[in-house]
Design a protein around this motif. Structure first.
Motif, PDB file in Angstrom:
ATOM      1  N   ASP A 222      39.661  19.726  43.716  1.00  0.00           N
ATOM      2  CA  ASP A 222      40.193  21.033  43.326  1.00  0.00           C
ATOM      3  C   ASP A 222      39.414  22.156  43.997  1.00  0.00           C
ATOM      4  N   ILE A 223      38.092  21.987  44.045  1.00  0.00           N
ATOM      5  CA  ILE A 223      37.234  22.978  44.710  1.00  0.00           C
ATOM      6  C   ILE A 223      37.580  23.045  46.188  1.00  0.00           C
ATOM      7  N   PHE A 224      37.686  21.875  46.821  1.00  0.00           N
ATOM      8  CA  PHE A 224      37.953  21.851  48.256  1.00  0.00           C
ATOM      9  C   PHE A 224      39.309  22.455  48.593  1.00  0.00           C
ATOM     10  N   LYS A 225      40.291  22.218  47.759  1.00  0.00           N
ATOM     11  CA  LYS A 225      41.614  22.805  47.997  1.00  0.00           C
ATOM     12  C   LYS A 225      41.515  24.327  48.084  1.00  0.00           C
ATOM     13  N   GLU A 226      40.694  24.916  47.228  1.00  0.00           N
ATOM     14  CA  GLU A 226      40.493  26.368  47.254  1.00  0.00           C
ATOM     15  C   GLU A 226      39.717  26.797  48.492  1.00  0.00           C
ATOM     16  N   VAL A 227      38.723  26.009  48.878  1.00  0.00           N
ATOM     17  CA  VAL A 227      37.954  26.309  50.094  1.00  0.00           C
ATOM     18  C   VAL A 227      38.877  26.290  51.305  1.00  0.00           C
ATOM     19  N   ALA A 228      39.698  25.243  51.403  1.00  0.00           N
ATOM     20  CA  ALA A 228      40.604  25.085  52.553  1.00  0.00           C
ATOM     21  C   ALA A 228      41.666  26.172  52.605  1.00  0.00           C
ATOM     22  N   ARG A 229      41.948  26.779  51.465  1.00  0.00           N
ATOM     23  CA  ARG A 229      42.912  27.885  51.434  1.00  0.00           C
ATOM     24  C   ARG A 229      42.307  29.154  52.034  1.00  0.00           C
ATOM     25  N   LEU A 230      40.980  29.237  52.002  1.00  0.00           N
ATOM     26  CA  LEU A 230      40.290  30.451  52.447  1.00  0.00           C
ATOM     27  C   LEU A 230      39.712  30.347  53.850  1.00  0.00           C
ATOM     28  N   THR A 231      39.448  29.119  54.309  1.00  0.00           N
ATOM     29  CA  THR A 231      38.819  28.969  55.619  1.00  0.00           C
ATOM     30  C   THR A 231      39.130  27.587  56.195  1.00  0.00           C
ATOM     31  N   LYS A 232      38.920  27.424  57.480  1.00  0.00           N
ATOM     32  CA  LYS A 232      39.116  26.135  58.139  1.00  0.00           C
ATOM     33  C   LYS A 232      38.030  25.175  57.666  1.00  0.00           C
ATOM     34  N   ALA A 233      38.433  24.065  57.026  1.00  0.00           N
ATOM     35  CA  ALA A 233      37.431  23.209  56.394  1.00  0.00           C
ATOM     36  C   ALA A 233      37.862  21.750  56.341  1.00  0.00           C
ATOM     37  N   LYS A 234      36.870  20.885  56.236  1.00  0.00           N
ATOM     38  CA  LYS A 234      37.078  19.468  55.982  1.00  0.00           C
ATOM     39  C   LYS A 234      36.086  19.014  54.927  1.00  0.00           C
ATOM     40  N   LEU A 235      36.437  17.920  54.249  1.00  0.00           N
ATOM     41  CA  LEU A 235      35.580  17.333  53.225  1.00  0.00           C
ATOM     42  C   LEU A 235      35.307  15.884  53.582  1.00  0.00           C
TER      43      LEU A 235
END
Length: 375
Positions: A222-235
């Motif tokens: 859930d946290i990562f989904k929000e991160v990916a919405r704000l910036t280019k990201a991978k987990l």
């Protein structure tokens, strides 16, 4: 030379197995270690091979377990027969289970002089019969009765496993790691990120641990989904466990398949830590998590839940958040922490020795416990 026996469920890609490996390696020539495994079929062959290469014998102890009571009695019988045939100066029980008093009881009856119960977690919930307050109280009492020595990786872990009246007898022995393995390498970071097809401008979050309720990886998604919405990201998620299917399903459902990299438990942890930009650990409870120690040694800024002990914090590397805080707020903290990180990742490894978590120091404390008088 001291003959010591670790009694464990299994050897796995977990923090306790890693810590024991460091003790075995550091105390070669002074302590001869073996393993008795109570759930040997769940062991990882690579971990068994690693300790065998250091001279350890591994004894799989199998017994019938048609019911909880039968399992308990059969385990005691099989272990008693084993200890009657093999002499050990020390039995070392690394655990977070209240029920492990029975192993200590059998060892004492077999004549083992030094029987250690060593707590490696700080659980919050009781299970099964332990939910009955008197049952948990009795088991803690029996731990203190049958163990000659009590040890814990942290104060929280001590409070979890041992009774209040036994706290003064507990030795706090910090988990130690090999600093050299986790000293940051820019070259190894780039090599792994290239192999994973991760661009330089991608923010990489990481988490290492069993895929289990305790580790709370579903909330991490859930946290990562929000991160990916704000910036280019991978987990990068490293581990395996009973929540794996649920985690995979959620990744697919949330449309995160191309952004989440799932890696089975591995010995290549340092390289993955080097490749990450921020370590995120929203665990529901922990003792003294080795992966958090490893992450900090590699120079990673860490965002973790506020229930995790602060006993091994590196100055400035840890940010805490409440588990009741929304994923969106966690995400903002994760991004902000990564952006403001100005640490020399290679230099952070020097802090390990300063705060008392070097593997050599930890092993020496274990040795002194073996040769010293019981508290």
């Amino acid at each position: 030379m001291i003959k010591a026996l670790f009694i464990r469920g299994m050897l796995y890609y977990d923090g306790v197995s890693a810590v024991e490996y460091e003790w075995i390696k550091a105390l070669q020539g002074r302590v001869s270690y073996d393993y008795a495994l109570l759930d040997p079929d769940k062991s990882v062959p690579e971990k068994e091979s690693a300790v065998k290469e250091l001279g350890c014998q591994i004894y799989p102890l199998r017994y019938e377990s048609s019911s909880s009571l039968a399992s308990h009695k059969n385990r005691e019988r099989v272990l008693g027969e084993f200890l009657a045939q093999h002499h050990y100066d020390v039995v070392h029980i690394d655990t977070d289970l209240l029920s492990r008093y029975d192993v200590a009881k059998v060892a004492r009856k077999a004549g083992v002089k030094k029987v250690i119960i060593h707590s490696h977690n700080a659980m919050r919930d009781l299970h099964g019969i332990q939910k009955i307050p008197l049952a948990a109280k009795l088991e803690r009492h029996l731990i203190g009765k049958y163990a000659t020595d009590l040890a814990a990786c942290s104060k929280e872990a001590a409070k979890w496993l041992f009774s209040s009246k036994d706290q003064a007898k507990v030795r706090i022995i910090h988990n130690g790691i090999d600093r050299a393995q986790y000293t940051f390498s820019k070259e190894r970071r780039q090599k792994l990120r290239t192999s994973l097809k991760i661009s330089d401008d991608t923010l990489v979050l990481g988490n290492i641990g069993r895929l289990a309720e305790q580790k709370n990886q579903l909330f991490l998604l859930d946290i990562f989904k929000e991160v990916a919405r704000l910036t280019k990201a991978k987990l990068i998620l490293i581990g395996s466990g009973d929540k794996e299917a649920e985690i995979r399903n959620k990744i697919a459902k949330e449309g995160l398949t191309d952004q989440v990299i799932l890696i089975k438990a591995t010995d290549q942890v340092p390289d993955y830590l080097f490749a990450m930009d921020v370590f995120v650990m929203p665990s529901l409870y922990e003792g003294l998590p080795m992966t958090l120690l490893e992450a900090q040694t590699s120079g990673l800024p860490c965002v973790i839940s506020d229930v995790i002990s602060s006993e091994m914090d590196f100055p400035g590397l840890i940010k805490r958040e409440k588990l009741t805080t929304s994923p969106a707020e966690w995400a903002k903290l994760v991004i902000d922490t990564a952006k403001k990180s100005t640490f020399d990742r290679k230099q952070e490894a020097q802090v390990l020795t300063k705060i008392g978590y070097d593997n050599q120091e930890s092993a020496e404390q274990v040795y002194q416990m073996y040769v010293g008088e019981s508290k």
